[in-house]
Design a protein around this motif. Structure first.
Motif, PDB file in Angstrom:
ATOM      1  N   GLN A  16      21.928 -14.860  50.779  1.00 31.91           N
ATOM      2  CA  GLN A  16      23.066 -15.065  49.884  1.00 31.91           C
ATOM      3  C   GLN A  16      24.202 -14.097  50.203  1.00 31.91           C
ATOM      4  O   GLN A  16      25.372 -14.485  50.242  1.00 31.91           O
ATOM      5  CB  GLN A  16      22.617 -14.890  48.435  1.00 31.91           C
ATOM      6  CG  GLN A  16      21.700 -15.970  47.920  1.00 31.91           C
ATOM      7  CD  GLN A  16      21.168 -15.672  46.534  1.00 31.91           C
ATOM      8  OE1 GLN A  16      21.039 -14.508  46.137  1.00 31.91           O
ATOM      9  NE2 GLN A  16      20.832 -16.704  45.795  1.00 31.91           N
ATOM     10  N   ARG A  17      23.852 -12.829  50.435  1.00 26.34           N
ATOM     11  CA  ARG A  17      24.880 -11.835  50.739  1.00 26.34           C
ATOM     12  C   ARG A  17      25.609 -12.190  52.028  1.00 26.34           C
ATOM     13  O   ARG A  17      26.839 -12.081  52.117  1.00 26.34           O
ATOM     14  CB  ARG A  17      24.248 -10.445  50.869  1.00 26.34           C
ATOM     15  CG  ARG A  17      25.259  -9.297  50.836  1.00 26.34           C
ATOM     16  CD  ARG A  17      24.775  -8.100  51.608  1.00 26.34           C
ATOM     17  NE  ARG A  17      24.637  -8.396  53.028  1.00 26.34           N
ATOM     18  CZ  ARG A  17      25.665  -8.430  53.872  1.00 26.34           C
ATOM     19  NH1 ARG A  17      26.891  -8.198  53.454  1.00 26.34           N
ATOM     20  NH2 ARG A  17      25.458  -8.709  55.155  1.00 26.34           N
ATOM     21  N   SER A  18      24.871 -12.631  53.040  1.00 23.52           N
ATOM     22  CA  SER A  18      25.473 -12.998  54.317  1.00 23.52           C
ATOM     23  C   SER A  18      26.418 -14.190  54.163  1.00 23.52           C
ATOM     24  O   SER A  18      27.508 -14.214  54.753  1.00 23.52           O
ATOM     25  CB  SER A  18      24.377 -13.318  55.331  1.00 23.52           C
ATOM     26  OG  SER A  18      24.920 -13.720  56.565  1.00 23.52           O
ATOM     27  N   THR A  19      26.003 -15.183  53.366  1.00 20.66           N
ATOM     28  CA  THR A  19      26.850 -16.358  53.144  1.00 20.66           C
ATOM     29  C   THR A  19      28.144 -15.981  52.442  1.00 20.66           C
ATOM     30  O   THR A  19      29.237 -16.432  52.816  1.00 20.66           O
ATOM     31  CB  THR A  19      26.094 -17.402  52.306  1.00 20.66           C
ATOM     32  OG1 THR A  19      24.900 -17.798  52.986  1.00 20.66           O
ATOM     33  CG2 THR A  19      26.958 -18.629  52.059  1.00 20.66           C
ATOM     34  N   LEU A  20      28.029 -15.127  51.420  1.00 19.95           N
ATOM     35  CA  LEU A  20      29.222 -14.682  50.695  1.00 19.95           C
ATOM     36  C   LEU A  20      30.110 -13.813  51.592  1.00 19.95           C
ATOM     37  O   LEU A  20      31.341 -13.911  51.524  1.00 19.95           O
ATOM     38  CB  LEU A  20      28.808 -13.895  49.449  1.00 19.95           C
ATOM     39  CG  LEU A  20      28.156 -14.696  48.321  1.00 19.95           C
ATOM     40  CD1 LEU A  20      27.609 -13.750  47.252  1.00 19.95           C
ATOM     41  CD2 LEU A  20      29.144 -15.676  47.704  1.00 19.95           C
TER      42      LEU A  20
END
Length: 293
Positions: free
Chosen positions: A45-49
């Motif tokens: 999730q952090r990478s996508t954001l």
């Protein structure tokens, strides 16, 4: 000849030394667009954001940051000032004007703040526009949907920046109304139309209508009343054979008393999961909002 060769070797080493020193010098650490110190997101999730924030930041020339911490008081007692402090301390933003917006979540008491810096950042985080952005992510955070809230924050900033670039009105859709107390409300959350009536009309409705209703009710009761002769003794009110008096006596041998502690009311506006309310801030090169989720 040997002396000339040695001199050339020394000059060659001196020429190569600065280049080698520069190659070994570590690069400055780059502040990420998404810094999840509170551990609310999975790495995926952090990478996508992070990728989405980088894409939108490059698209608009206004960097969009997300920061989560456990307790903002480690940085500043005020969550909004903490957000500004992080932005300034790490010299965040894009270009000479340091265009950017930072969203800070503090999990200790469920506080949030977002602040815009620079011409673009301050404009989309102005009074009406900041309310529009806030509406997009705040409901997610109140449901503990962190990824959804951060995604909505980025998309809301994208929409407002796109409006600005196209010459549109970033305040469109705010639907803000001034209430009778002088405060600003969303149209869906504002006092009713009657609150905005002239004072004289409100007094007429507020006082005259209840008096008229009371007059009608009293007149109706009066019409239904029947005359009755006052009796002077209690026996006259008793129907023969309808009442029998008996004497009884209760004796208490033991007495048991149970006490239950009453928990303190922590309040809904400031406690976990409370709806709270946001405050607008402007000054010092920033504008934005803060509150609880």
């Amino acid at each position: 000849m040997k002396r000339v060769f040695s001199l050339l070797l020394i000059l060659l080493l001196l020429a190569l030394f600065p280049a080698a020193a520069m190659a070994e010098e570590p690069e400055d650490e780059v502040f990420p667009y998404v810094l999840d110190n509170a551990g609310l997101l999975s790495e995926s999730q952090r990478s996508t954001l992070e990728n989405r924030a980088a894409e939108l930041s490059e698209k608009h020339g206004c960097n969009l940051y997300i920061v989560t911490v456990q307790d903002h008081t480690e940085y500043n007692p005020d969550v909004y000032e903490a957000a500004k402090g992080i932005f300034n301390y790490y010299d965040l933003g894009c270009g000479d004007g340091r265009e950017g917006v930072i969203l800070l979540l503090s999990m200790q008491d469920r506080d949030y703040a977002f602040a815009g810096h620079g011409q673009l950042g301050e404009t989309i985080c102005g009074y009406e526009s900041s309310w529009i952005i806030e509406d997009e992510f705040l409901d997610n955070f109140r449901s503990n949907d962190w990824y959804g809230g951060f995604s909505d924050y980025l998309e809301a900033c994208d929409k407002q920046l796109t409006k600005l670039e196209n010459g549109g009105d970033v305040t469109e859709g705010a639907d803000i109304i001034t209430g009778p107390d002088g405060q600003e409300y969303h149209e869906y959350n504002a006092p009713g139309e009657s609150e905005r009536m002239p004072v004289g009309l409100k007094l007429l409705i507020g006082i005259g209508a209840p008096c008229l209703i009371a007059l009608i009710v009293c007149s109706t009761f009066k019409a239904q009343m029947k005359t009755a002769k006052l009796r002077t003794t209690a026996e006259e009110y008793v129907v023969p054979g309808s009442a029998t008096l008996r004497a009884s006596e209760d004796r208490f041998v033991n007495r048991t008393e149970t006490r239950v502690p009453i928990p303190r009311d922590t309040g809904s506006s400031g406690g976990r999961g409370g709806s709270g309310g946001s405050s607008f801030h402007s000054g010092g090169g920033f504008s934005g909002r803060s509150g609880k989720f």
